[in-house]
Design an enzyme around this catalytic site. Structure first.
Site, PDB file in Angstrom:
ATOM      1  N   ASN A  53      17.438  -3.818   1.001  1.00  0.00           N
ATOM      2  CA  ASN A  53      18.808  -3.248   1.997  1.00  0.00           C
ATOM      3  C   ASN A  53      19.729  -4.255   2.331  1.00  0.00           C
ATOM      4  OD1 ASN A  53      17.948  -4.492   4.111  1.00  0.00           O
ATOM      5  ND2 ASN A  53      16.425  -2.977   5.136  1.00  0.00           N
ATOM      6  N   ALA A  95       0.648  -1.192  -0.078  1.00  0.00           N
ATOM      7  CA  ALA A  95       0.037   0.081   0.019  1.00  0.00           C
ATOM      8  C   ALA A  95       1.094   1.293  -0.108  1.00  0.00           C
ATOM      9  CB  ALA A  95      -0.973  -0.138   1.069  1.00  0.00           C
ATOM     10  N   ALA A 105       9.368   3.333   5.796  1.00  0.00           N
ATOM     11  CA  ALA A 105       8.882   3.522   4.541  1.00  0.00           C
ATOM     12  C   ALA A 105       9.520   3.960   3.602  1.00  0.00           C
ATOM     13  CB  ALA A 105       7.607   4.331   4.074  1.00  0.00           C
ATOM     14  N   ALA A 106      11.004   4.297   4.065  1.00  0.00           N
ATOM     15  CA  ALA A 106      11.903   4.954   2.943  1.00  0.00           C
ATOM     16  C   ALA A 106      12.216   4.123   1.934  1.00  0.00           C
ATOM     17  CB  ALA A 106      13.391   5.134   3.795  1.00  0.00           C
TER      18      ALA A 106
END
Ligand code: ATP
Ligand code: RIB
Length: 301
Positions: A185, A42, A250-251
């Site tokens: 990441n 989302a 949310a980065a």
């Protein structure tokens, strides 16, 4: 502009602010608790919508109040939500997020109806995938669904972007074959390759291991250190924008969404990475997941 489809999770995030993470066995007083729309899928769909991209989402929520909040929030930025199913009697996904003063976070998710994003649900929404040019997925829905969509998308000649989070160990090489872009990441990359990755050379080797598994391009995001892009015969490092981070939640989602949007506008991979980092660097200066995503005007400023 090309069409983007996001297939993934929707969560209501309960965010607790603390001075620092509690140690095992420790009790701490938090400073605030807030509920914010989230979920990796989302967040990515919301970010594409807010940045004025053409985006549809496939996912599932319960027939409860959080489900309605999440769907309405996506609608508010123009996301086509016709592929989001409301599961009768289901409970919408949740995330419990602790954010410490440094801006770092830790997250526990309760999948709820994200587990209902099955092959059958995808088959009902196959037209969304057929009409899309770029498919974005994450790993908060069942793995067999992700693999099913990937196979379908490759056969249809779509560009597939996978954010492999939360990372899963020991996935077979067949899971990765043919994916256009992955965006782990460094912690996620280390889990995917099954070994610790200390330093940039080890991270680059880790990314090469993913190329050997059949991924075409690897974008390793490195938090405030930026992003390493690795493809066959190419290795490029992109430094992050310098900002004062207050909450990095949310980065990665912002980066993925903005990267995909830039590709959908015909930008090169390098230009898309620069844009992704710019958008993500604004998001980390604000609190929350979808609440932190900037508008095009804010990016221009
Ligand atoms: P998350 O799981 O918190 O959503 P992630 O771990 O998937 O994020 P990161 O590597 O933390 O992804 O961040 C993605 C991008 O966001 C980075 O490549 C960078 O451009 C930007 N970013 C993250 N943290 C910072 C920061 N402190 N300062 C500037 N840019 C940042
Ligand atoms: O990437 C951030 C997201 O991860 C949060 O919004 C939370 O819902 C979890 O899915």
């Amino acid at each position: 502009m090309k069409n983007i489809a996001v297939i993934g999770s929707l969560n209501l995030d309960t965010v607790i602010e603390v001075p620092q993470m509690p140690k095992a066995g420790e009790t701490l007083a938090g400073t605030s608790v807030t509920q914010i729309p989230g979920g990796k899928g989302a967040n990515q769909a919301y970010a594409v919508g807010k940045l004025l991209g053409k985006v549809k989402m496939i996912g599932a929520v319960g027939d409860d109040a959080p489900g309605k909040v999440l769907v309405n929030n996506l609608k508010s930025v123009g996301v086509d939500v016709s592929g989001i199913s409301e599961i009768e009697g289901g409970t919408t996904g949740q995330a419990f997020i602790t954010v410490e003063d440094s801006g770092e976070n830790s997250i526990i998710i309760i999948p709820g109806t994200n587990a209902d994003v099955t092959k059958e649900l995808i088959q009902k929404n196959e037209d969304v995938i057929q009409k899309a040019d770029i498919i974005i997925m994450q790993l908060e829905i069942p793995l067999e669904t992700v693999e099913y969509i990937k196979e379908m998308a490759i056969k249809l000649g779509k560009t597939v972007i996978l954010d492999p989070a939360p990372a899963v160990r020991d996935l077979p090489d067949s899971f990765w074959t043919g994916i256009d872009y992955i965006k782990p990441n460094e912690t996620e990359l280390s889990i995917l390759v099954g070994r610790p990755l200390e330093g940039i050379d080890a991270i680059q080797e880790g990314a090469c291991s993913m190329l050997k598994k059949g991924v075409k391009n690897v974008l390793v995001t490195l938090g405030n250190e930026g992003c390493l892009f690795v493809a066959e015969g190419t290795e490029e490092y992109y430094p992050a924008c310098k900002v004062e981070a207050v909450d990095t939640t949310a980065a990665g989602d912002c980066f993925t969404a903005a990267f995909a949007l830039a590709l959908s506008q015909g930008k090169t991979c390098g230009e898309a990475i620069v844009f992704g980092q710019k958008v993500a660097s604004i998001a980390v200066t604000r609190k929350g997941a979808q609440t932190s995503i900037p508008s095009p005007e804010e990016i221009m400023e």
